[in-house]
Design a protein around this motif. Structure first.
Motif, PDB file in Angstrom:
ATOM      1  N   ASP A  82       0.630  -6.483  -1.651  1.00  0.00           N
ATOM      2  CA  ASP A  82       1.457  -6.608  -1.817  1.00  0.00           C
ATOM      3  C   ASP A  82       2.069  -7.444  -0.815  1.00  0.00           C
ATOM      4  N   LEU A  83       2.047  -7.020   0.452  1.00  0.00           N
ATOM      5  CA  LEU A  83       3.100  -7.115   1.302  1.00  0.00           C
ATOM      6  C   LEU A  83       2.151  -8.190   2.370  1.00  0.00           C
ATOM      7  N   TRP A  84       0.734  -9.176   1.928  1.00  0.00           N
ATOM      8  CA  TRP A  84       0.963 -10.378   1.936  1.00  0.00           C
ATOM      9  C   TRP A  84       0.221 -11.376   1.108  1.00  0.00           C
ATOM     10  N   VAL A  85       0.596 -12.331   0.485  1.00  0.00           N
ATOM     11  CA  VAL A  85      -0.302 -12.798  -0.225  1.00  0.00           C
ATOM     12  C   VAL A  85      -1.816 -12.879  -0.123  1.00  0.00           C
ATOM     13  N   GLY A  86      -1.650 -13.421   0.929  1.00  0.00           N
ATOM     14  CA  GLY A  86      -3.299 -13.647   2.067  1.00  0.00           C
ATOM     15  C   GLY A  86      -4.124 -12.694   2.262  1.00  0.00           C
ATOM     16  N   ASP A  87      -3.566 -11.721   1.449  1.00  0.00           N
ATOM     17  CA  ASP A  87      -3.962 -10.610   2.168  1.00  0.00           C
ATOM     18  C   ASP A  87      -5.484 -10.049   1.231  1.00  0.00           C
ATOM     19  N   GLU A  88      -6.131  -9.351   1.419  1.00  0.00           N
ATOM     20  CA  GLU A  88      -7.270  -9.083   0.120  1.00  0.00           C
ATOM     21  C   GLU A  88      -6.217  -7.550  -0.685  1.00  0.00           C
ATOM     22  N   ALA A  89      -7.156  -7.680  -1.050  1.00  0.00           N
ATOM     23  CA  ALA A  89      -6.434  -6.841  -2.986  1.00  0.00           C
ATOM     24  C   ALA A  89      -7.215  -5.750  -2.092  1.00  0.00           C
ATOM     25  N   LEU A  90      -6.839  -4.695  -1.062  1.00  0.00           N
ATOM     26  CA  LEU A  90      -7.238  -3.195  -1.299  1.00  0.00           C
ATOM     27  C   LEU A  90      -6.312  -2.527  -0.110  1.00  0.00           C
ATOM     28  N   GLY A  91      -6.291  -1.700  -0.576  1.00  0.00           N
ATOM     29  CA  GLY A  91      -5.590  -0.611  -0.016  1.00  0.00           C
ATOM     30  C   GLY A  91      -6.422   0.710   0.867  1.00  0.00           C
ATOM     31  N   GLY A  92      -5.270   1.234   1.502  1.00  0.00           N
ATOM     32  CA  GLY A  92      -6.327   2.270   2.593  1.00  0.00           C
ATOM     33  C   GLY A  92      -6.608   1.680   4.253  1.00  0.00           C
ATOM     34  N   LEU A  93      -7.669   2.956   4.441  1.00  0.00           N
ATOM     35  CA  LEU A  93      -7.833   2.608   6.049  1.00  0.00           C
ATOM     36  C   LEU A  93      -9.186   1.806   6.234  1.00  0.00           C
ATOM     37  N   ARG A  94      -8.828   0.661   7.034  1.00  0.00           N
ATOM     38  CA  ARG A  94      -9.373  -0.449   7.328  1.00  0.00           C
ATOM     39  C   ARG A  94      -9.536  -0.553   8.925  1.00  0.00           C
ATOM     40  N   VAL A  95     -10.944  -0.180   9.534  1.00  0.00           N
ATOM     41  CA  VAL A  95     -11.477  -0.446  10.939  1.00  0.00           C
ATOM     42  C   VAL A  95     -12.156  -1.820  10.751  1.00  0.00           C
ATOM     43  N   GLY A  96     -12.559  -2.402  11.774  1.00  0.00           N
ATOM     44  CA  GLY A  96     -13.750  -2.967  12.071  1.00  0.00           C
ATOM     45  C   GLY A  96     -13.909  -3.777  13.100  1.00  0.00           C
ATOM     46  N   LEU A  97     -15.515  -4.037  13.831  1.00  0.00           N
ATOM     47  CA  LEU A  97     -16.399  -4.547  14.741  1.00  0.00           C
ATOM     48  C   LEU A  97     -16.921  -5.443  14.792  1.00  0.00           C
ATOM     49  N   LEU A  98     -16.393  -6.605  15.578  1.00  0.00           N
ATOM     50  CA  LEU A  98     -17.383  -7.310  15.867  1.00  0.00           C
ATOM     51  C   LEU A  98     -17.954  -8.266  17.530  1.00  0.00           C
ATOM     52  N   GLY A  99     -19.076  -8.332  17.074  1.00  0.00           N
ATOM     53  CA  GLY A  99     -19.509  -9.065  18.533  1.00  0.00           C
ATOM     54  C   GLY A  99     -20.414  -9.809  18.373  1.00  0.00           C
TER      55      GLY A  99
END
Length: 283
Positions: A126-143
């Motif tokens: 809803d805030l940007w059409v290219g983003d995923e259709a999920l709301g709430g908190l999201r945290v991600g770590l890549l290494g």
């Protein structure tokens, strides 16, 4: 009167961004300006616009669609041969809600890592059409850790809590071996669904046609492919992207000469067309 004010405000936002973008490009200040049109059946069409502007050591990003406006700020620190650190923040505000996210990542010797965190009070799409259709908190770590010239270990961890308060986690461990082609093997879990990871990256011919493919199969199924074909000596490429997942969802993207088109299906069909203007010698 309330409905009329809403539409007037929306048209005013469109006008302001277009005028601002044209002024920045005319002054030679903007790095890039992207105009697009997004449509999702049976919803109305949504004009989109994205602009980047250098501000000293920082880069300002602005994004606008029919019902939301986003602003971001990013920068990077170079440590010569030791490595590089990049970071940024972004916020979005729309009639459906708001969102904020931050990211930091870097490369230091054999180690590369990135951390992203964000929260939105509505679906991010809803805030940007290219983003995923999920709301709430999201945290991600890549290494990634480079074992040697041809071997790399990868680790990915994620945590999500949706707007209903339901939490889920994910994790993925991978091993990549680079020879003439790059082969990737791994195992992962996504919200208690186990899967195996297989990946391949390599050139298909002497012209430099490049294929990248990643398959996750098991209780979670997803295929991602990117085909890059050189078009001319000016380093222009044709990129074809295909993603397919089960439960059924798919997307197809085509990009060439600053044009980009993305079509997707996730229970409904959508199409996003974009064209990017670059200024100041940036590509």
């Amino acid at each position: 009167m309330i409905r009329m004010g809403f539409h007037q405000y929306r048209r005013l936002l469109h006008f302001v961004l277009i005028v601002l973008g044209l002024q920045l490009s005319a002054a030679g200040l903007a790095q890039s300006l992207t105009f697009g049109l997004f449509g999702r059946l049976p919803d109305a069409l949504t004009p989109t616009a994205e602009a980047t502007l250098p501000l000293g050591d920082f880069t300002l990003e602005a994004r606008l669609q029919r019902n939301a406006l986003g602003i971001g700020l990013a920068s990077a620190l170079e440590f010569s041969a030791l490595g590089r650190l990049s970071y940024g923040v972004r916020a979005g505000l729309g009639f459906a809600g708001w969102g904020v996210e931050s990211r930091i990542g870097g490369t230091f010797g054999p180690v590369a890592a990135s951390l992203e965190a964000g929260y939105s009070s509505t679906l991010r799409s809803d805030l940007w059409v290219g983003d995923e259709a999920l709301g709430g908190l999201r945290v991600g770590l890549l290494g990634r850790y480079r074992l040697g010239p041809r071997e790399t270990l990868g680790l990915g961890l994620g945590y999500k809590r949706n707007l209903a308060g339901l939490a889920s986690g994910s994790g993925e461990l991978s091993y990549a071996l680079r020879q003439e082609q790059t082969y990737t093997f791994g195992l992962g879990v996504d919200d208690s669904r186990l899967y195996a990871l297989l990946g391949w990256r390599g050139e298909l011919d002497e012209a430099g046609t490049l294929l990248e493919a990643t398959l996750r199969a098991g209780q979670y199924n997803r295929l991602e492919t990117t085909l890059t074909l050189p078009l001319d000596e000016e380093l222009n490429n044709l990129k074809l992207r295909l993603t397919a997942a089960y439960p059924w969802a798919a997307s197809l993207g085509v990009e060439a000469y600053r044009f980009r088109a993305d079509a997707s299906y996730d229970g409904g069909f959508s199409l996003w067309l974009r064209y990017t203007l670059s200024f100041g010698g940036t590509e």
